[in-house]
Design an enzyme around this catalytic site. Structure first.
Site, PDB file in Angstrom:
ATOM      1  N   ASN A 119     -11.015  -2.269  -5.160  1.00 38.50           N
ATOM      2  CA  ASN A 119      -9.989  -1.331  -5.856  1.00 38.50           C
ATOM      3  C   ASN A 119     -10.939  -0.897  -7.394  1.00 38.50           C
ATOM      4  O   ASN A 119     -10.675   0.058  -7.602  1.00 38.50           O
ATOM      5  CB  ASN A 119      -8.675  -1.988  -6.186  1.00 38.50           C
ATOM      6  CG  ASN A 119      -7.899  -1.652  -4.906  1.00 38.50           C
ATOM      7  OD1 ASN A 119      -7.050  -2.661  -4.688  1.00 38.50           O
ATOM      8  ND2 ASN A 119      -8.370  -0.970  -3.737  1.00 38.50           N
TER       9      ASN A 119
ATOM     10  N   ASP B 200       0.777  -1.310  -0.014  1.00 37.87           N
ATOM     11  CA  ASP B 200       0.103   0.034  -0.063  1.00 37.87           C
ATOM     12  C   ASP B 200       0.991   1.280   0.086  1.00 37.87           C
ATOM     13  O   ASP B 200       1.977   1.203   0.643  1.00 37.87           O
ATOM     14  CB  ASP B 200      -0.818  -0.089   1.303  1.00 37.87           C
ATOM     15  CG  ASP B 200      -2.037   1.039   0.919  1.00 37.87           C
ATOM     16  OD1 ASP B 200      -2.398   1.341  -0.126  1.00 37.87           O
ATOM     17  OD2 ASP B 200      -2.465   1.570   2.179  1.00 37.87           O
ATOM     18  N   GLY B 201       0.278   2.412  -0.573  1.00 33.47           N
ATOM     19  CA  GLY B 201       0.830   3.629  -0.466  1.00 33.47           C
ATOM     20  C   GLY B 201       1.574   4.282  -1.681  1.00 33.47           C
ATOM     21  O   GLY B 201       2.011   5.338  -1.818  1.00 33.47           O
TER      22      GLY B 201
ATOM     23  N   GLY C 182      -0.134   5.416  -4.189  1.00 34.60           N
ATOM     24  CA  GLY C 182      -0.838   6.776  -4.740  1.00 34.60           C
ATOM     25  C   GLY C 182      -0.267   7.855  -3.751  1.00 34.60           C
ATOM     26  O   GLY C 182       0.034   8.939  -4.418  1.00 34.60           O
TER      27      GLY C 182
ATOM     28  N   SER D  97      -7.427  -5.449  -4.969  1.00 36.19           N
ATOM     29  CA  SER D  97      -8.515  -5.919  -4.253  1.00 36.19           C
ATOM     30  C   SER D  97      -9.909  -5.853  -5.067  1.00 36.19           C
ATOM     31  O   SER D  97     -10.030  -5.232  -5.801  1.00 36.19           O
ATOM     32  CB  SER D  97      -8.759  -5.309  -2.748  1.00 36.19           C
ATOM     33  OG  SER D  97      -9.316  -3.982  -3.025  1.00 36.19           O
ATOM     34  N   THR D  98     -10.754  -6.645  -4.599  1.00 34.27           N
ATOM     35  CA  THR D  98     -12.198  -6.504  -4.986  1.00 34.27           C
ATOM     36  C   THR D  98     -12.868  -5.337  -5.180  1.00 34.27           C
ATOM     37  O   THR D  98     -13.637  -4.965  -5.798  1.00 34.27           O
ATOM     38  CB  THR D  98     -13.252  -7.777  -4.449  1.00 34.27           C
ATOM     39  OG1 THR D  98     -13.067  -7.851  -3.041  1.00 34.27           O
ATOM     40  CG2 THR D  98     -12.612  -9.225  -5.248  1.00 34.27           C
TER      41      THR D  98
HETATM   42  C1  IPE Z   1      -5.347  -2.642  -0.060  1.00 37.87           C
HETATM   43  O1  IPE Z   1      -5.156  -1.493  -0.142  1.00 37.87           O
HETATM   44  C2  IPE Z   1      -5.611  -3.328  -1.198  1.00 37.87           C
HETATM   45  C3  IPE Z   1      -4.170  -3.475  -1.888  1.00 37.87           C
HETATM   46  C4  IPE Z   1      -2.935  -3.083  -1.229  1.00 37.87           C
HETATM   47  C5  IPE Z   1      -4.025  -4.149  -3.172  1.00 37.87           C
HETATM   48  P1  IPE Z   1      -6.306  -0.080  -0.140  1.00 37.87           P
HETATM   49  O2  IPE Z   1      -5.618   0.898  -0.415  1.00 37.87           O
HETATM   50  O3  IPE Z   1      -7.170  -0.629  -1.111  1.00 37.87           O
HETATM   51  O4  IPE Z   1      -7.091  -0.206   1.127  1.00 37.87           O
HETATM   52  P2  IPE Z   1      -7.816   0.498   2.207  1.00 37.87           P
HETATM   53  O5  IPE Z   1      -8.780   1.468   1.154  1.00 37.87           O
HETATM   54  O6  IPE Z   1      -6.949   1.747   2.503  1.00 37.87           O
HETATM   55  O7  IPE Z   1      -8.383  -0.075   3.047  1.00 37.87           O
HETATM   56  C1  IPE Z   2      -1.732   0.206  -3.205  1.00 35.38           C
HETATM   57  O1  IPE Z   2      -1.572   1.518  -3.284  1.00 35.38           O
HETATM   58  C2  IPE Z   2      -1.980  -0.518  -4.652  1.00 35.38           C
HETATM   59  C3  IPE Z   2      -3.453  -0.597  -4.798  1.00 35.38           C
HETATM   60  C4  IPE Z   2      -4.146  -0.550  -4.111  1.00 35.38           C
HETATM   61  C5  IPE Z   2      -3.710  -1.081  -6.198  1.00 35.38           C
HETATM   62  P1  IPE Z   2      -2.525   2.775  -3.282  1.00 35.38           P
HETATM   63  O2  IPE Z   2      -3.183   3.029  -4.567  1.00 35.38           O
HETATM   64  O3  IPE Z   2      -3.726   2.262  -2.228  1.00 35.38           O
HETATM   65  O4  IPE Z   2      -1.911   3.744  -2.695  1.00 35.38           O
HETATM   66  P2  IPE Z   2      -2.443   4.664  -1.372  1.00 35.38           P
HETATM   67  O5  IPE Z   2      -2.920   4.145  -0.255  1.00 35.38           O
HETATM   68  O6  IPE Z   2      -3.713   5.545  -2.129  1.00 35.38           O
HETATM   69  O7  IPE Z   2      -1.373   5.716  -1.270  1.00 35.38           O
HETATM   70 MG    MG Z   3      -4.105   2.339  -0.227  1.00 35.21          MG
END
Ligand code: IPE
Ligand code: IPE
Ligand code: MG
Length: 237
Positions: free
Chosen positions: A65, A17-18, A20, A62-63
């Site tokens: 996303n 995660d992270g 974005g 994830s489902t």
């Molecule tokens: C979890 O991250 C899913 C993946 C890393 C693929 P998310 O960014 O989707 O989770 P939330 O929304 O912060 O719970």
């Molecule tokens: C995780 O990074 C990757 C996916 C969920 C596809 P994010 O896209 O959730 O990044 P943040 O959490 O928004 O920084």
């Molecule tokens: Mg995230």
């Protein structure tokens, strides 16, 4: 890392995660973070395999996303596409066996074909098992298992009184695999976000503020060192 002194977990899960936030911090669009995240994915997978981990499960999509803006989802699908083309040869030298867990029917026919090809070329590899969780949701996985069990009961292949924990575990995507010992989440949140809910009953959870594109081999070492300090009791004393 002096690995001979440390106990290396058999199965590690990572919530990557992270991406974005990493891009936003640099004034770039979110999807750029996913591109850098994919590079981290490649490097860290090789390193973790060399550390002696037997199973690595990486949460890629994830489902839930799909709720993101279509531009971001499209960009992620393009990254998967590129990744899947490269991956056909990528982990060959490391003998990493790649499988995909999640609902494959959610992807385009082209992606599905690439997923199949990747599983096919890797099927006889004997090294680390890499589960890539894509369009994966643990609740969805449990619903799927319940449907399979119900069908087996209806077909009289299974008696209701014989249903036990293994009946469920063996119908999850991770059937036959050791439960995750350690789950690492990057990006600082302290939640599972629908990742391996059934399997993680006794997993050790490790969260780091480091954003996924910045996650390095040394960050993995830190998680292993912390894991070695944990006292796993599994409900005993
Ligand atoms: C979890 O991250 C899913 C993946 C890393 C693929 P998310 O960014 O989707 O989770 P939330 O929304 O912060 O719970
Ligand atoms: C995780 O990074 C990757 C996916 C969920 C596809 P994010 O896209 O959730 O990044 P943040 O959490 O928004 O920084
Ligand atoms: Mg995230």
């Amino acid at each position: 890392m002096e690995k001979n002194k440390l106990y290396i977990p058999e199965h590690v899960g990572i919530i990557m995660d992270g991406n974005g936030r990493w891009a936003k911090k640099r004034g770039m669009p979110r999807y750029v973070g996913h591109t850098y995240g994919a590079q981290t994915f490649r490097k860290i997978t090789r390193y973790i395999s060399k550390c002696g981990v037997k199973i690595l499960t990486l949460y890629a999509f994830s489902t839930e996303n799909w709720k993101r803006p279509p531009e971001e989802v499209d960009a992620i699908m393009k990254i998967f596409d590129q990744y899947l083309v490269d991956a056909l040869t990528d982990f060959r030298d490391d003998d990493i066996k790649v499988v995909f867990i999640g609902d494959k029917s959610g992807f385009s026919p082209r992606l599905r074909k690439l997923i199949e090809e990747n599983e096919e070329v890797a099927k006889d590899r004997k090294g680390m098992l890499l589960n890539i969780a894509m369009n994966y949701g643990s609740r969805d996985e449990i619903v799927r298992a319940v449907k399979m069990i119900s069908q087996d009961v209806l077909d009289k292949k299974l008696d209701v009184n014989d249903i036990n924990e293994d009946t469920i575990a063996s119908r999850l995507y991770t059937s036959g695999q050791h439960d995750p010992d350690l789950i690492i989440r990057t990006g600082g949140e302290h939640r599972l976000s629908n990742f391996l809910l059934y399997q993680s009953a006794y997993s050790e959870f490790y969260s780091t503020e480091t954003l996924w594109p910045d996650f390095k081999n040394e960050d993995f070492d830190k998680a292993i060192i912390e894991f070695n300090k944990r006292n796993r009791r599994f409900g005993g004393v």
